[in-house]
Scaffold this motif. Structure first.
Motif, PDB file in Angstrom:
ATOM      1  N   ALA A  75      37.924  31.883  40.283  1.00  0.00           N
ATOM      2  CA  ALA A  75      37.586  33.287  40.970  1.00  0.00           C
ATOM      3  C   ALA A  75      38.989  34.042  40.565  1.00  0.00           C
ATOM      4  CB  ALA A  75      37.380  33.125  42.253  1.00  0.00           C
ATOM      5  N   VAL A  76      39.845  33.522  40.033  1.00  0.00           N
ATOM      6  CA  VAL A  76      41.194  34.513  39.732  1.00  0.00           C
ATOM      7  C   VAL A  76      40.842  35.902  39.275  1.00  0.00           C
ATOM      8  CG1 VAL A  76      41.965  33.420  37.513  1.00  0.00           C
ATOM      9  CG2 VAL A  76      43.832  34.482  39.237  1.00  0.00           C
ATOM     10  N   ASP A  77      40.035  35.782  38.322  1.00  0.00           N
ATOM     11  CA  ASP A  77      39.632  37.018  37.740  1.00  0.00           C
ATOM     12  C   ASP A  77      38.550  37.976  38.534  1.00  0.00           C
ATOM     13  OD1 ASP A  77      41.604  36.604  35.743  1.00  0.00           O
ATOM     14  OD2 ASP A  77      40.011  35.719  34.303  1.00  0.00           O
ATOM     15  N   ARG A  78      38.172  37.407  39.594  1.00  0.00           N
ATOM     16  CA  ARG A  78      37.314  38.258  40.547  1.00  0.00           C
ATOM     17  C   ARG A  78      37.635  38.523  41.938  1.00  0.00           C
ATOM     18  NH1 ARG A  78      33.485  34.267  42.068  1.00  0.00           N
ATOM     19  NH2 ARG A  78      33.816  32.213  40.961  1.00  0.00           N
ATOM     20  N   ALA A  79      38.936  37.958  42.258  1.00  0.00           N
ATOM     21  CA  ALA A  79      39.201  38.140  43.652  1.00  0.00           C
ATOM     22  C   ALA A  79      40.447  38.991  43.557  1.00  0.00           C
ATOM     23  CB  ALA A  79      39.728  36.632  44.223  1.00  0.00           C
ATOM     24  N   PHE A  80      40.375  39.968  44.474  1.00  0.00           N
ATOM     25  CA  PHE A  80      41.422  41.301  44.454  1.00  0.00           C
ATOM     26  C   PHE A  80      41.685  41.662  45.968  1.00  0.00           C
ATOM     27  CE2 PHE A  80      38.703  41.511  40.637  1.00  0.00           C
ATOM     28  CZ  PHE A  80      39.820  41.787  39.626  1.00  0.00           C
ATOM     29  N   ILE A  81      42.773  42.152  46.269  1.00  0.00           N
ATOM     30  CA  ILE A  81      42.946  42.995  47.377  1.00  0.00           C
ATOM     31  C   ILE A  81      42.207  44.126  47.385  1.00  0.00           C
ATOM     32  CG2 ILE A  81      44.924  44.038  48.745  1.00  0.00           C
ATOM     33  CD1 ILE A  81      46.893  42.574  47.342  1.00  0.00           C
ATOM     34  N   ILE A  82      41.261  44.361  48.645  1.00  0.00           N
ATOM     35  CA  ILE A  82      40.447  45.458  48.509  1.00  0.00           C
ATOM     36  C   ILE A  82      41.050  47.014  47.792  1.00  0.00           C
ATOM     37  CG2 ILE A  82      40.943  46.227  50.766  1.00  0.00           C
ATOM     38  CD1 ILE A  82      37.882  46.538  51.126  1.00  0.00           C
ATOM     39  N   GLY A  83      42.416  47.105  48.216  1.00  0.00           N
ATOM     40  CA  GLY A  83      42.753  48.451  47.753  1.00  0.00           C
ATOM     41  C   GLY A  83      42.950  48.243  46.127  1.00  0.00           C
ATOM     42  N   GLU A  84      43.556  47.100  45.918  1.00  0.00           N
ATOM     43  CA  GLU A  84      43.746  46.792  44.348  1.00  0.00           C
ATOM     44  C   GLU A  84      42.757  47.159  43.369  1.00  0.00           C
ATOM     45  OE1 GLU A  84      45.475  42.977  41.831  1.00  0.00           O
ATOM     46  OE2 GLU A  84      44.519  42.719  43.693  1.00  0.00           O
ATOM     47  N   VAL A  85      41.424  46.805  43.791  1.00  0.00           N
ATOM     48  CA  VAL A  85      40.352  46.972  43.033  1.00  0.00           C
ATOM     49  C   VAL A  85      40.100  48.272  42.691  1.00  0.00           C
ATOM     50  CG1 VAL A  85      38.539  46.787  44.523  1.00  0.00           C
ATOM     51  CG2 VAL A  85      37.962  45.705  42.231  1.00  0.00           C
ATOM     52  N   VAL A  86      40.332  49.256  43.570  1.00  0.00           N
ATOM     53  CA  VAL A  86      40.156  50.393  43.564  1.00  0.00           C
ATOM     54  C   VAL A  86      41.202  51.141  42.643  1.00  0.00           C
ATOM     55  CG1 VAL A  86      39.996  52.757  44.554  1.00  0.00           C
ATOM     56  CG2 VAL A  86      39.047  50.697  45.768  1.00  0.00           C
ATOM     57  N   ARG A  87      42.410  50.629  42.907  1.00  0.00           N
ATOM     58  CA  ARG A  87      43.621  51.194  42.052  1.00  0.00           C
ATOM     59  C   ARG A  87      43.443  50.998  40.525  1.00  0.00           C
ATOM     60  NH1 ARG A  87      48.147  48.865  40.577  1.00  0.00           N
ATOM     61  NH2 ARG A  87      47.685  46.882  42.420  1.00  0.00           N
ATOM     62  N   LEU A  88      43.210  49.651  40.251  1.00  0.00           N
ATOM     63  CA  LEU A  88      42.977  49.112  38.903  1.00  0.00           C
ATOM     64  C   LEU A  88      41.786  49.778  38.349  1.00  0.00           C
ATOM     65  CD1 LEU A  88      43.988  45.337  39.256  1.00  0.00           C
ATOM     66  CD2 LEU A  88      45.221  47.157  38.507  1.00  0.00           C
ATOM     67  N   ALA A  89      40.826  50.264  38.993  1.00  0.00           N
ATOM     68  CA  ALA A  89      39.649  50.975  38.474  1.00  0.00           C
ATOM     69  C   ALA A  89      39.661  52.226  37.912  1.00  0.00           C
ATOM     70  CB  ALA A  89      38.542  50.485  39.351  1.00  0.00           C
ATOM     71  N   GLU A  90      40.856  52.823  38.615  1.00  0.00           N
ATOM     72  CA  GLU A  90      41.280  54.203  38.214  1.00  0.00           C
ATOM     73  C   GLU A  90      41.770  54.005  36.751  1.00  0.00           C
ATOM     74  OE1 GLU A  90      44.132  55.424  40.803  1.00  0.00           O
ATOM     75  OE2 GLU A  90      42.855  55.992  42.526  1.00  0.00           O
ATOM     76  N   ARG A  91      42.297  52.925  36.183  1.00  0.00           N
ATOM     77  CA  ARG A  91      43.020  52.841  35.085  1.00  0.00           C
ATOM     78  C   ARG A  91      41.634  52.124  33.891  1.00  0.00           C
ATOM     79  NH1 ARG A  91      47.964  48.917  35.621  1.00  0.00           N
ATOM     80  NH2 ARG A  91      48.053  49.467  33.259  1.00  0.00           N
ATOM     81  N   VAL A  92      41.046  51.325  34.467  1.00  0.00           N
ATOM     82  CA  VAL A  92      40.026  50.568  33.577  1.00  0.00           C
ATOM     83  C   VAL A  92      38.724  51.609  33.493  1.00  0.00           C
ATOM     84  CG1 VAL A  92      38.427  48.614  33.225  1.00  0.00           C
ATOM     85  CG2 VAL A  92      40.762  48.511  34.023  1.00  0.00           C
TER      86      VAL A  92
END
Length: 210
Positions: free
Chosen positions: A121-138
């Motif tokens: 699950a390493v590629d689908r487990a995130f800190i909640i704020g991390e997924v929002v931050r990374l999505a700003e780039r992706v």
């Protein structure tokens, strides 16, 4: 309905009744499953329903202290018109992680505690704020593609050789703190879960989740 989850089935009194039911599975994780992860679960469920989407949003704790959500958690969500009084804490297990399309921990430790149960699950487990931050780039998930393709793209933007996320991505534990601390926690989680709902809602329509 199992403890630690919001029933995705529409009911006649449900404001989202008659709207789209998806197969999306989102797991929120904290320590005791009495404060942060149940609040995040209920808030994301609320934001998805407001956008006409029903999904399985559930929560668990790496410790799973047992018992209901804390009184302050119930109070601050009631102030937002969201019920949490029927929540019961539970401990995370492998089946929850394996079945989830997106695992959102409140801290790095919660991401690590989830991966103990399913290292894949390493590629689908995130800190909640991390997924929002990374999505700003992706950017948001692409309609018609599996959600897990998107989470893999997010994970690829992490700094190599480092633990997941940053300290600023984490949500601090309010347990034992006064009501105003819980209100600030709920405000932070509300903003994050609304952003996640906005990211997910368009792509969940008529697409596979695995």
């Amino acid at each position: 309905m199992t403890p630690g989850s919001h029933d995705p089935s529409p009911t006649p009194s449900d404001p989202a009744a008659g709207l789209e039911v998806t197969d999306l599975d989102v797991l929120m994780v904290c320590s005791g499953n009495t404060c942060r992860s149940p609040m995040a679960m209920a808030l994301l469920d609320h934001h998805l329903r407001r956008r006409g989407v029903l999904a399985r949003v559930h929560s668990a704790g790496t410790l799973g202290w047992g018992g209901p959500a804390t009184a302050n958690s119930v109070t601050v969500l009631a102030e937002r018109g969201i019920a949490l009084d029927h929540h019961m804490s539970r401990r995370i297990d492998a089946g929850m992680v394996v079945g989830a399309d997106l695992v959102l921990g409140m801290t790095r430790d919660h991401v690590g505690g989830s991966l103990i149960h399913d290292p894949t699950a390493v590629d689908r487990a995130f800190i909640i704020g991390e997924v929002v931050r990374l999505a700003e780039r992706v950017g948001p998930p692409e309609p018609g593609r599996p959600l897990r393709d998107w989470t893999t793209e997010l994970a690829a933007r992490r700094e190599p050789g480092r633990p997941p996320g940053r300290l600023a991505d984490e949500v601090a534990d309010p347990v034992g703190e006064p009501l105003d601390v819980y209100r600030r926690t709920a405000e932070r989680l509300d903003g994050l879960t609304e952003a996640i709902a906005d990211l997910l809602v368009g792509s969940m329509r008529h697409q596979p989740t695995a």
